[in-house]
Motif scaffolding. Structure first.
Motif, short mmCIF file in Angstrom:
data_model
loop_
_atom_site.label_atom_id
_atom_site.label_comp_id
_atom_site.label_asym_id
_atom_site.label_seq_id
_atom_site.Cartn_x
_atom_site.Cartn_y
_atom_site.Cartn_z
N LYS A 163 0.80 -1.20 0.06
CA LYS A 163 0.25 0.16 0.07
C LYS A 163 1.23 1.32 0.10
CE LYS A 163 -3.72 2.05 3.11
NZ LYS A 163 -4.43 1.47 4.58
N ILE A 164 1.06 2.16 -0.98
CA ILE A 164 1.70 3.42 -1.19
C ILE A 164 0.69 4.74 -0.72
CG2 ILE A 164 2.65 4.94 -2.61
CD1 ILE A 164 3.24 2.46 -3.84
N ILE A 165 1.67 5.36 0.82
CA ILE A 165 0.74 5.91 1.10
C ILE A 165 2.07 7.40 0.92
CG2 ILE A 165 -0.40 7.08 3.43
CD1 ILE A 165 0.26 4.16 3.61
N ILE A 166 1.34 8.91 0.31
CA ILE A 166 1.77 9.95 0.35
C ILE A 166 0.53 10.72 1.12
CG2 ILE A 166 2.74 11.87 -1.80
CD1 ILE A 166 2.56 9.61 -4.05
N GLY A 167 1.56 11.06 1.43
CA GLY A 167 0.35 12.85 2.69
C GLY A 167 -1.21 11.62 3.02
N ALA A 342 5.55 6.56 1.53
CA ALA A 342 6.05 5.50 2.05
C ALA A 342 4.84 4.13 1.44
CB ALA A 342 5.25 5.58 3.49
N ILE A 343 5.91 2.63 2.16
CA ILE A 343 4.66 1.57 1.29
C ILE A 343 4.31 0.95 2.41
CG2 ILE A 343 7.57 0.63 0.39
CD1 ILE A 343 5.54 -0.45 -1.28
N GLU A 344 3.89 0.24 2.97
CA GLU A 344 3.18 -0.49 3.73
C GLU A 344 3.52 -2.09 3.17
OE1 GLU A 344 0.36 1.15 7.19
OE2 GLU A 344 -0.61 0.25 5.52
N TYR A 345 3.57 -3.00 3.94
CA TYR A 345 3.42 -4.20 3.67
C TYR A 345 3.72 -5.69 4.57
CZ TYR A 345 8.70 -3.94 4.00
OH TYR A 345 9.81 -3.99 5.55
N ASP A 346 2.60 -6.70 4.02
CA ASP A 346 3.25 -7.57 4.93
C ASP A 346 4.07 -7.99 4.67
OD1 ASP A 346 0.24 -7.41 5.60
OD2 ASP A 346 -0.31 -8.25 4.43
N MET A 347 4.46 -8.84 6.37
CA MET A 347 6.04 -9.61 6.53
C MET A 347 5.22 -10.97 7.12
SD MET A 347 6.52 -9.17 9.73
CE MET A 347 8.59 -9.58 10.28
N VAL A 348 6.39 -12.06 7.31
CA VAL A 348 6.35 -13.26 8.00
C VAL A 348 7.50 -13.18 9.01
CG1 VAL A 348 7.18 -15.37 8.31
CG2 VAL A 348 5.71 -14.97 5.64
#
Length: 628
Positions: A163-167, A342-348
């Motif tokens: 998920k990309i986030i700008i403002g 910013a980028i959010e992502y899932d991790m193990v």
């Protein structure tokens, strides 16, 4: 409609820095390997810094090369600048860093994968794994293609539910506006893997032609020829400089006035961000006493005007980013080409992995790279290489390869992940390695080439050259041990010029080299060698002699710890049956299932008293077996 699309020994999902190393390693070991990636034009893409190396990371790249990996060779062919960092400090913290031509780098790596025998590269989105009886048997793509294999390695980077986030603007996406992998993330959760949510970011890119470089400081590459790979013989000499500038009071004013619009502070970002590479707004808040922060302007390649603004990573709204850039000296008229985000992502969570990087929950399923909670191309590549090696070993019925903490930074990295886990994106630092004097930039080949050759990733020809180098180093060390330097006029004059204390008696040449003011090159005036030795040989001779005492102490420390590492723990041990162990330690030991007492001692929450009880229990088990 699903259909059988083919069978392979190893399938690699993703072709970033981890995926490329994993695929090349397994294929070169003789395993028929398939690589599936979202976009063939993004193989080995650099979504953040266009650079390879730096403190600790540069040593990892050398280790990858010593084991037979590709990253070092690829950056040597495609960089625009190379510098050795920390040259004024000791050898344990020296590290090479290269500025990459990011587009040339990815094209060269893609072509390397395409040319590799035993390796098939395809563009496809993997939506789920084929798992039967807790064993991974292959993957299914969104078009219904079912690929079967004996091992699967997931190297999806930051694409899982990205998920990309700008403002206050956000949308589902992988890095650089690529498709996010949604279904695979859901599938991994359904299979029972414990997932977390991390966040990273990248700064804006600006147009080079619009920068006023007269207001910045030039950062040229080293004139001395340098390379990451021990195989490199052709060197790039036409280097491109980077440039240094700083934030201004106006920059800080703009950021402070817009903090409420930052997704980091507004609560829009859920993921945990990287501790060691903070955004500019985070730096302004955390270090509010600093009047300015460094900004490096890094060209992204030879055939592009895009410049990476290192130090200005942000997810503030785009119009604030423009204002912020224009407040930096030299960037008053800079044209924004890409906004930072910013980028959010899932991790193990990596404590679910064995040290081979195979998951404990599902057999024959490996994970490597940022999916394991790390940050950085080098950390990803190191994991990818080891996952590829161990998947290859598994399908070819060979013993797994596990590097310990005294052998490599890669060993430190993997041991930290699987033993301690990570609560934020993990970054390798020299301070993480307790044996860092042994894990140097200069000796990666001496530490790891033997292993690379044994598993089939280092050619016989390269191995012979390595043995020849080792023999030359030992021969020269022995020669200097046997030469006595007498306190004649030439010797005393040289020592006086260097600011050292004069000799009273004759000394061994090797002991004279131990003096801080003396170098191997200067020593050759007093004890010349009959053969002309290569620089990498003389460098080893000097370091090994100068730091012999410290190296010996480190080796003794390794030997003491080795006794703990050699005490193996049965995988099926029941920690609930061991009376006296604290409840937290019992819970952690049962979850992580360490393979040795040494690994158990590094688990957070396991105390020395718990280890003592565990040792007694293991010894009692051995006594019981003998009595039977």
């Amino acid at each position: 409609m699903e259909y059988h699309a083919g069978s392979y020994d190893v399938i690699v999902v993703g072709a970033g820095h981890a995926g490329c190393e994993a695929a090349l390693a397994s294929a070169r070991m003789g395993a028929k390997t398939l690589v599936l990636t979202l976009n063939l034009d993004m193989v080995a893409f650099m979504p953040c810094n266009p650079s390879i190396g730096g403190p600790a990371k540069g040593i990892v790249v050398r280790e990858i090369d010593a084991l037979g990996g590709e990253m070092a060779r690829n950056i040597d062919k495609t960089h625009i600048q190379m510098r050795m960092l920390n040259t004024g400090k000791g050898p344990a913290v020296r590290a090479l860093r290269a500025q990459a031509d990011k587009y040339h780098y990815q094209k060269e790596m893609k072509h390397t994968l395409e040319k590799e025998e035993n390796l098939v590269l395809k563009q496809a989105m993997v939506k789920s794994l084929i798992v039967e009886n807790e064993e991974c048997k292959g993957v299914v793509t969104e078009t219904g293609a079912m690929y079967y294999s004996k091992a699967v390695i997931i190297t999806t980077g930051t694409f899982l539910r990205g998920k990309i986030i700008i403002g206050d603007f956000a949308y589902e996406s992988g890095p650089n506006n690529q498709r996010a992998s949604i279904d695979l993330s859901k599938n991994l959760k359904e299979l029972g893997l414990d997932m977390g949510r991390f966040k990273t970011g990248t700064p804006m890119r600006i147009k080079g032609q619009t920068i006023d470089y007269s207001k910045t400081e030039i950062q040229p590459g080293d004139e001395k020829r340098r390379a990451f790979s021990y195989e490199t013989t052709k060197f790039i000499t036409d280097q491109i400089p980077c440039w240094l500038t700083y934030t201004s009071p106006k920059t800080h004013e703009i950021i402070n006035a817009n903090l409420h619009r930052s997704p980091m502070y507004s609560g829009m970002i859920e993921g945990i961000g990287t501790r060691y590479c903070p955004s500019i707004e985070d730096k302004i808040v955390r270090f509010n006493d600093k009047p300015r922060h460094q900004i490096f302007l890094e060209p992204e390649g030879r055939n592009t005007e895009e410049v990476y603004v290192q130090g200005l990573s942000t997810s503030l709204p785009e119009e604030v980013q423009v204002e912020m850039v224009h407040s930096v000296p030299g960037l008053e008229n800079a044209e924004l080409m890409r906004a930072g985000y910013a980028i959010e992502y899932d991790m193990v969570h990596p404590t679910q992995l064995w040290p081979t990087l195979e998951t404990k929950l599902i057999k024959n399923l490996f994970t490597a790279g940022q999916i394991n909670g790390t940050s950085g191309y080098e950390e990803a590549a190191g994991q990818g290489l080891m996952a590829g090696i161990n998947a290859g070993c598994k399908v070819l019925n060979k013993e797994p390869v596990i590097l310990d903490r005294s052998q490599a930074y890669i060993g430190v990295l993997i041991d930290d992940l699987v033993t301690k886990g990570t609560i934020d994106p993990y970054r390798l630092l020299t301070s993480r390695a307790e044996y860092r004097l042994l894990l140097r930039h200069d000796n990666a080949d001496l530490r790891l080439t033997e292993i690379g050759h044994q598993i089939g990733l280092i050619s016989d020809e390269r191995y012979e050259r390595f043995l020849e180098k080792k023999e030359k180093v030992e021969r020269e060390k022995n020669r200097l041990e046997g030469i006595i330097i007498k306190p004649n006029e030439q010797v005393q004059n040289l020592i006086q010029q260097l600011g050292g204390s004069p000799l009273k008696d004759g000394v061994r040449a090797s002991d004279l080299l131990k003096r801080p003011e003396m170098t191997y090159e200067l020593l050759m005036q007093l004890a010349p060698s009959e053969e002309e030795l290569p620089v990498d040989v003389t460098e080893q001779v000097e370091i090994q002699i100068k730091y012999a005492g410290y190296i010996e102490k480190s080796l003794q420390q390794v030997e003491r710890m080795k006794k703990m590492e050699d005490k193996k723990i049965p995988i099926d041990i029941d920690y609930n049956a061991i009376t006296g162990i604290a409840s937290e330690a019992r819970q952690k030991l049962s979850q992580i299932r360490p393979l040795s007492v040494g690994q158990a001692s590094r688990i957070s929450g396991v105390n020395p008293a718990d280890i003592s009880i565990l040792l007694v229990y293991l010894e009692q088990g051995k006594i019981a077996k003998i009595q039977q």
